[in-house]
Structure formats: C-alpha cells, structure tokens
Design an enzyme around this catalytic site. Structure first.
Site, PDB file in Angstrom:
ATOM      1  N   ASN A 161      12.969  -9.442  26.773  1.00 10.88           N
ATOM      2  CA  ASN A 161      13.948 -10.474  27.149  1.00 10.88           C
ATOM      3  C   ASN A 161      15.069  -9.955  28.055  1.00 10.88           C
ATOM      4  O   ASN A 161      15.513 -10.656  28.952  1.00 10.88           O
ATOM      5  CB  ASN A 161      14.504 -11.159  25.897  1.00 10.88           C
ATOM      6  CG  ASN A 161      15.202 -10.198  24.977  1.00 10.88           C
ATOM      7  OD1 ASN A 161      14.884  -9.018  24.937  1.00 10.88           O
ATOM      8  ND2 ASN A 161      16.165 -10.688  24.245  1.00 10.88           N
ATOM      9  N   GLU A 259      16.871  -2.752  15.932  1.00 13.74           N
ATOM     10  CA  GLU A 259      17.651  -3.916  16.389  1.00 13.74           C
ATOM     11  C   GLU A 259      16.667  -5.071  16.414  1.00 13.74           C
ATOM     12  O   GLU A 259      15.792  -5.123  17.281  1.00 13.74           O
ATOM     13  CB  GLU A 259      18.211  -3.677  17.798  1.00 13.74           C
ATOM     14  CG  GLU A 259      19.049  -2.417  17.978  1.00 13.74           C
ATOM     15  CD  GLU A 259      20.425  -2.520  17.374  1.00 13.74           C
ATOM     16  OE1 GLU A 259      20.791  -3.601  16.882  1.00 13.74           O
ATOM     17  OE2 GLU A 259      21.135  -1.498  17.354  1.00 13.74           O
ATOM     18  N   CYS A 293      18.638 -12.032  21.648  1.00 13.82           N
ATOM     19  CA  CYS A 293      18.792 -11.810  20.202  1.00 13.82           C
ATOM     20  C   CYS A 293      20.139 -12.319  19.703  1.00 13.82           C
ATOM     21  O   CYS A 293      20.296 -12.631  18.531  1.00 13.82           O
ATOM     22  CB  CYS A 293      18.637 -10.337  19.884  1.00 13.82           C
ATOM     23  SG  CYS A 293      19.804  -9.305  20.761  1.00 13.82           S
ATOM     24  N   GLU A 465      24.197   0.952  17.874  1.00 15.46           N
ATOM     25  CA  GLU A 465      24.170   1.556  19.210  1.00 15.46           C
ATOM     26  C   GLU A 465      25.549   1.440  19.804  1.00 15.46           C
ATOM     27  O   GLU A 465      26.123   0.338  19.815  1.00 15.46           O
ATOM     28  CB  GLU A 465      23.198   0.794  20.115  1.00 15.46           C
ATOM     29  CG  GLU A 465      21.780   1.262  19.980  1.00 15.46           C
ATOM     30  CD  GLU A 465      20.820   0.486  20.866  1.00 15.46           C
ATOM     31  OE1 GLU A 465      21.236  -0.455  21.574  1.00 15.46           O
ATOM     32  OE2 GLU A 465      19.630   0.820  20.828  1.00 15.46           O
TER      33      GLU A 465
HETATM   34  P1  NDP Z   1       8.081  -7.442  19.829  1.00 19.69           P
HETATM   35  O1  NDP Z   1       8.440  -6.977  18.466  1.00 19.69           O
HETATM   36  O2  NDP Z   1       6.865  -8.233  20.004  1.00 19.69           O
HETATM   37  O3  NDP Z   1       7.929  -6.201  20.822  1.00 19.69           O
HETATM   38  C1  NDP Z   1       8.964  -5.279  21.041  1.00 19.69           C
HETATM   39  C2  NDP Z   1       8.371  -3.967  21.507  1.00 19.69           C
HETATM   40  O4  NDP Z   1       7.615  -3.396  20.454  1.00 19.69           O
HETATM   41  C3  NDP Z   1       7.427  -4.104  22.680  1.00 19.69           C
HETATM   42  O5  NDP Z   1       7.570  -2.993  23.525  1.00 19.69           O
HETATM   43  C4  NDP Z   1       6.054  -4.085  22.002  1.00 19.69           C
HETATM   44  O6  NDP Z   1       5.023  -3.664  22.840  1.00 19.69           O
HETATM   45  C5  NDP Z   1       6.304  -3.075  20.904  1.00 19.69           C
HETATM   46  N1  NDP Z   1       5.405  -3.146  19.763  1.00 19.69           N
HETATM   47  C6  NDP Z   1       4.534  -4.126  19.428  1.00 19.69           C
HETATM   48  N2  NDP Z   1       3.899  -3.808  18.264  1.00 19.69           N
HETATM   49  C7  NDP Z   1       4.379  -2.609  17.871  1.00 19.69           C
HETATM   50  C8  NDP Z   1       4.160  -1.764  16.745  1.00 19.69           C
HETATM   51  N3  NDP Z   1       3.295  -2.083  15.775  1.00 19.69           N
HETATM   52  N4  NDP Z   1       4.833  -0.597  16.657  1.00 19.69           N
HETATM   53  C9  NDP Z   1       5.724  -0.275  17.615  1.00 19.69           C
HETATM   54  N5  NDP Z   1       5.999  -1.036  18.695  1.00 19.69           N
HETATM   55  C10 NDP Z   1       5.343  -2.200  18.818  1.00 19.69           C
HETATM   56  O7  NDP Z   1       9.372  -8.202  20.365  1.00 19.69           O
HETATM   57  P2  NDP Z   1       9.506  -9.062  21.697  1.00 19.69           P
HETATM   58  O8  NDP Z   1       9.191  -8.184  22.852  1.00 19.69           O
HETATM   59  O9  NDP Z   1       8.746 -10.324  21.487  1.00 19.69           O
HETATM   60  O10 NDP Z   1      11.071  -9.361  21.743  1.00 19.69           O
HETATM   61  C11 NDP Z   1      11.657 -10.476  21.162  1.00 19.69           C
HETATM   62  C12 NDP Z   1      12.298 -10.092  19.834  1.00 19.69           C
HETATM   63  O11 NDP Z   1      13.207  -9.043  20.032  1.00 19.69           O
HETATM   64  C13 NDP Z   1      13.099 -11.218  19.224  1.00 19.69           C
HETATM   65  O12 NDP Z   1      12.835 -11.301  17.846  1.00 19.69           O
HETATM   66  C14 NDP Z   1      14.546 -10.786  19.426  1.00 19.69           C
HETATM   67  O13 NDP Z   1      15.440 -11.285  18.490  1.00 19.69           O
HETATM   68  C15 NDP Z   1      14.415  -9.300  19.334  1.00 19.69           C
HETATM   69  N6  NDP Z   1      15.531  -8.676  20.011  1.00 19.69           N
HETATM   70  C16 NDP Z   1      16.503  -8.074  19.250  1.00 19.69           C
HETATM   71  C17 NDP Z   1      17.618  -7.521  19.860  1.00 19.69           C
HETATM   72  C18 NDP Z   1      18.671  -6.841  19.044  1.00 19.69           C
HETATM   73  O14 NDP Z   1      19.402  -6.051  19.620  1.00 19.69           O
HETATM   74  N7  NDP Z   1      18.801  -7.102  17.761  1.00 19.69           N
HETATM   75  C19 NDP Z   1      17.802  -7.596  21.312  1.00 19.69           C
HETATM   76  C20 NDP Z   1      16.725  -8.239  22.009  1.00 19.69           C
HETATM   77  C21 NDP Z   1      15.636  -8.764  21.368  1.00 19.69           C
HETATM   78  P3  NDP Z   1       4.021  -4.746  23.510  1.00 19.69           P
HETATM   79  O15 NDP Z   1       4.872  -5.595  24.378  1.00 19.69           O
HETATM   80  O16 NDP Z   1       3.058  -3.895  24.228  1.00 19.69           O
HETATM   81  O17 NDP Z   1       3.418  -5.522  22.370  1.00 19.69           O
END
Ligand code: NDP
Length: 492
Positions: A161, A259, A293, A465
């Site tokens: 995002n 996060e 988020c 962070e």
């Molecule tokens: P995901 O959890 O789908 O993916 C995040 C990252 O994790 C991607 O790089 C993904 O790779 C990777 N990933 C996927 N499966 C695994 C695994 N089993 N082990 C380790 N890494 C893995 O999140 P989104 O990308 O869909 O992001 C949206 C979410 O992020 C929302 O829930 C949002 O709230 C949260 N978010 C939280 C923030 C915060 O600071 N609290 C800030 C921004 C977003 P791949 O893409 O290859 O699947």
C-alpha cells in the site's frame, strides 16, 4: 524519465532483477512474475522471482555487507543518508511514476510518499551517532557499562500500500543502527523496492548492505525466519500473515516486530469543531482509497451531533473525484487489485444485510470503488469488526462519551485513533484510555513522525519503529562489558 522513455515503457514491460551484493541479477531459476497497472490493467513490469538459492545468497551478501557497513566511518555513514536523500530528490518523479503504475497511487499520494521518504533519510543521518549505551554502578574495582551493537542481518518484509515509504523507513532505520538489510517487497509492488536498492548503492552504500529479493512471500518469509544468519525480522502486513510468520520466527528465536492491521476509530464528541473534524476524517478515510493501515475505519459520533456530522461527511465524500491516478485533481485512484475491491464490497454488502445503510457510494465500478459512507453500523457487523482496507467510512452512533470510548476499545485491533473535542479533560481521558499505540487529538489518524514510536497494540502488532531510541530493542543488541581494576578474590 523522459517522455520518450515513458512511451517506451508503455509499449514493453519494464524488466527488474534481484539486487544482491551490489549487483542486479536474475533469479537462479530464471523465473519471473508479472506486475500489472491497477488503473489500466496493462502489464507494467516483469520481475525476477527469487527462490531458496537467491534468498540464501542475499543473506550471505548481507552478512558480509554488515561488516563493510560497520567498518565505514561514522561521518561517511551519516553522509550516505544525505546523498541518498538528494538522489531520491533528483529521481523523485521516476519513483512517483512507478508508485502510480504499480500501486495505483494518485499523483498527490505518490509525491507525498517520496517527500516523506526524503525526510526519513535526512532524519536518519543523525541517528548514526546517537545510539547510546549506559554505565551502571559496579563492585569495588569494577567498571561496568553496556553498549548497543547492530544485530547484523536484518530482514524487512513489506506490504503493497505504501511500498516506498514503508520499505524505505525499515531499511533506513536498520542501516542507521549499523545493520545490513534484506528487503522483501510485496509482489503487487516490487519495482520501487528494487529501484531503492539501486539508488542506495549509487549513493555510496557498500555492496551487500542492502539486498532486495522479490518473489513469493510465504516461501521467502519461511526461509528468512529459519535462517541462522538472520538475526531480526521486521514485518508489515496483514495480521493473519504476521501471525503465521511470528510462529515460524519465534520457534527459531528471532527478534521480530510486527506492524499489522487496524480498525482505527475517529471519535467526534459533541463539543468538537465539527467542520474541521469531518475534513480530517474525510482525508483519513479515503486517502489512497482507504488502503492505509492508519485509515479511519470507524467513525464514532456522539448522538447530539451524529446527523450533522453524517450530512457533512456525505457531502464531502460525494464531492471527491475518483479516476485516473495520474491527474492532479484525482482524490481516489483504483483499488490495488480486483480481489481487494471484491473484499471491500463484501464487507459493505454483508453489513447492509445485517441492517446498516449506505448513504453514498457502495457501487463498485472496477477498478474503482467510490467513497462510501455507511451508517447504523453496530458491533458484530463485518464493517465494525473487520479491517476494511477500502474507501469506506462506517459510522457508529454513541450515546455519550463513555459509550464512544467503549465502542472504540471494542476491537481486536489497536493501531491508531483520533479524538475530536475542545475539552482538554476529555481529550486526555481518551488519550490515556484508548487501547491503541497512537492517539491523535484533533487530527487525522493518518499521521507519522520519523522520531516518534510508530506501532500498535493487541492484534495490530508489537514493537515500535522510530528514531531516537524507539527501534533500539528491535535493531540492536545490548552488550554488558566490565573491566576489573586490579585483582579480585575468587572462592577457589
Ligand atoms: P500481506 O500480509 O499479504 O503481505 C505483506 C508482505 O508479507 C508481502 O511482502 C508478502 O509477500 C509477505 N508475505 C506473505 N505471506 C508471508 C508469509 N507467510 N511469511 C512472510 N511474509 C509473507 O499484506 P498486504 O501486502 O496485503 O498489506 C496490507 C496489510 O498490511 C493490511 O492489513 C494493512 O493494515 C497492513 N499494514 C500495516 C501497517 C502498519 O504499520 N501497521 C502499514 C501498512 C499496511 P507477497 O506479496 O509476495 O505475498
């Protein structure tokens, strides 16, 4: 990027390799994956798909890179962050173009993300000399002190995002604390991560200090979480993914910080400056199509002003422009992916089926989802319980301030909250009692400062962070050192 190269990039997909040990290289398997422009549906990039051998090579490079970086004089490390900020300023529009093309960011959001990233880099320069240890009283003849050392190889796993600023912040903080990094960007938005690898290298970062590995999250995440040379992992993403990663990382005793998702309340009390409150909420609910988020994901309004606030919110939401993200006047661009749009729509429809009412929006026009205001939302409804991650403002009526607080805390998430009031007592009562990591009084929930502790409680994650000590736990190891003056006695 010139107009000619931009036209060229529209004809054939951009090709991106992995970035390991200061070099651009294809994956060992030669496999790639495709990245599509969410607004046009066109193929934007073809990117190297890393496997186990690539992941292991990145960790090995980072292990050597960590030493190179730690042997770099402090002044040079400090200067690196300034050079990287300047390089980002010079190449800013290339990053803006990629943010629009791979994540569907609007021009305004993309530019502010680049600006924020420059700010993070400049702020990090000072951290290089700021990491503190401590002295403690020792026994007679004993000097006793502790230092903080880098953990070594640090892995950053990031979402789609805010793909530049989130990745850049993790990488920059880890580098500022003397670590080398392996970055694994999200598969919807891998390009800006790879671009960042090149940019940092050109700005003088030693080879191996930053490695960027693109490819499937589960496969790569499991490799990093179990690799003996990876000492810490910082993850931003969905709560369900974070839990899965945490289970693997914990069983290998890694340091990790999470996060995760949010269900952020914005509370409007009856004495608030209502027009201002609605302005802030409109921004925080609909910025980047609600895919943040920190987005406002529940608007909790005290009963006496409920109707007035709702009317104003509907008026403002309906006036927002949805469409081509490249145009400066566009407020909302496309949803990142069809599955995300469908997930948002399901939450709206199932809440309507449970008794909520849509006052504006609610009808998707793929890839766009309009700004949507839903009222009569109650605990138990999907729009009250689940993270929406879309341009929807679910409105909940509170009987009074105590009820508003109770509703706000009725969530398994605890990331950010906003409270709007002119009453100092009430403002600070809420600040103290809201079960979240970040409270903003009279401001939008979307707000960050590089030197403040960013993070959440409950299922929004743990760890913080931030510069100025907030990341010391995650990014350094404390070491206790003593010095014995003269000889001491031993029992035998
Ligand atoms: P995901 O959890 O789908 O993916 C995040 C990252 O994790 C991607 O790089 C993904 O790779 C990777 N990933 C996927 N499966 C695994 C695994 N089993 N082990 C380790 N890494 C893995 O999140 P989104 O990308 O869909 O992001 C949206 C979410 O992020 C929302 O829930 C949002 O709230 C949260 N978010 C939280 C923030 C915060 O600071 N609290 C800030 C921004 C977003 P791949 O893409 O290859 O699947």
């Amino acid at each position: 990027m010139t107009a000619a190269t931009m036209q060229e990039s529209q004809r054939s997909p951009r090709m991106e390799n992995l970035f390991i040990d200061g070099q651009s290289r294809p994956s060992v398997s030669g496999e790639t994956f495709d990245v599509f422009n969410p607004a046009t549906g066109e193929l934007y990039a073809r990117v190297a798909k890393a496997g186990a051998e690539d992941a292991n090579a990145a960790v090995a490079a980072a292990k050597v890179g960590a030493r190179r970086w730690q042997e770099t004089p402090l002044a040079e490390r400090e200067a690196f962050f300034w050079k990287a900020a300047k390089a980002l300023q010079e190449k800013g529009e290339e990053f803006v173009d990629s943010l629009i093309q791979e994540s569907g960011s609007t021009l305004t959001k993309a530019r502010s993300e680049v600006k924020k990233s420059m700010d993070i880099l400049r702020a990090a320069a000072g951290e290089v000399r700021r990491i503190e240890g401590a002295t403690s009283p020792g026994q007679v003849g004993k000097w006793s002190f502790s230092i903080r050392q880098p953990v070594g190889v640090f892995v950053a796993i990031t979402p789609w995002n805010v793909p530049l600023a989130i990745s850049l912040k993790k990488v920059t903080l880890a580098l500022a604390h003397g670590n080398a990094v392996v970055l694994k960007p999200a598969s919807y938005t891998p390009v800006v991560g790879v671009m960042m690898g090149h940019l940092f290298h050109e700005a003088g970062l030693p080879a191996g200090a930053l490695n960027v590995v693109t490819g499937p999250g589960k496969l790569l995440g499991d490799i990093f979480a179990t690799h003996p040379d990876v000492k810490a992992i910082s993850f931003t993403g969905e709560t369900v993914t974070g839990k899965a990663l945490a289970a693997v990382a914990a069983s290998h005793l890694k340091k990790f910080s999470l996060e995760l998702g949010g269900k952020n309340p914005a509370i409007v009390l009856a004495d608030a400056d209502l027009e201002y409150a609605v302005q802030a909420i409109t921004f925080a609910a609909f910025h980047h199509q609600g895919q943040n988020c920190m987005s406002v994901d529940r608007v909790i309004i005290e009963e006496p002003v409920h109707d007035q606030v709702v009317n104003e919110l509907v008026k403002r939401a309906s006036a927002l422009k949805v469409g081509d993200p490249r145009l400066p006047e566009t407020h909302l661009g496309p949803m990142v992916h069809r599955t995300q749009l469908e997930a948002v729509h399901r939450l709206v429809q199932s809440s309507v089926a449970a008794g909520a009412r849509v006052l504006c929006g609610g009808q998707p026009s793929p890839p766009y989802y309009p700004p949507t205001v839903v009222v009569d939302v109650q605990p138990g409804m999907p729009l009250f319980e689940e993270e929406t991650f879309g341009p929807v403002a679910p409105v909940i009526k509170a009987r009074d301030a105590n009820h508003a607080l109770e509703l706000a805390n009725n969530s398994r998430y605890g990331l950010a909250a906003a409270v709007f009031t002119r009453d100092l007592d009430r403002a600070f009562t809420f600040a103290g009692r809201l079960e979240v990591g970040m409270v903003h009084i009279n401001d939008a929930t979307i707000y960050t400062e590089t030197n403040a502790p960013f993070g959440g409680v409950k299922e929004s994650g743990f760890g913080r962070e931030g510069l100025g000590g907030w990341s010391w736990e995650e990014m350094t190891e404390a070491k206790w050192i003593t010095f014995q003056v003269g000889k001491k006695g031993f029992p035998f």
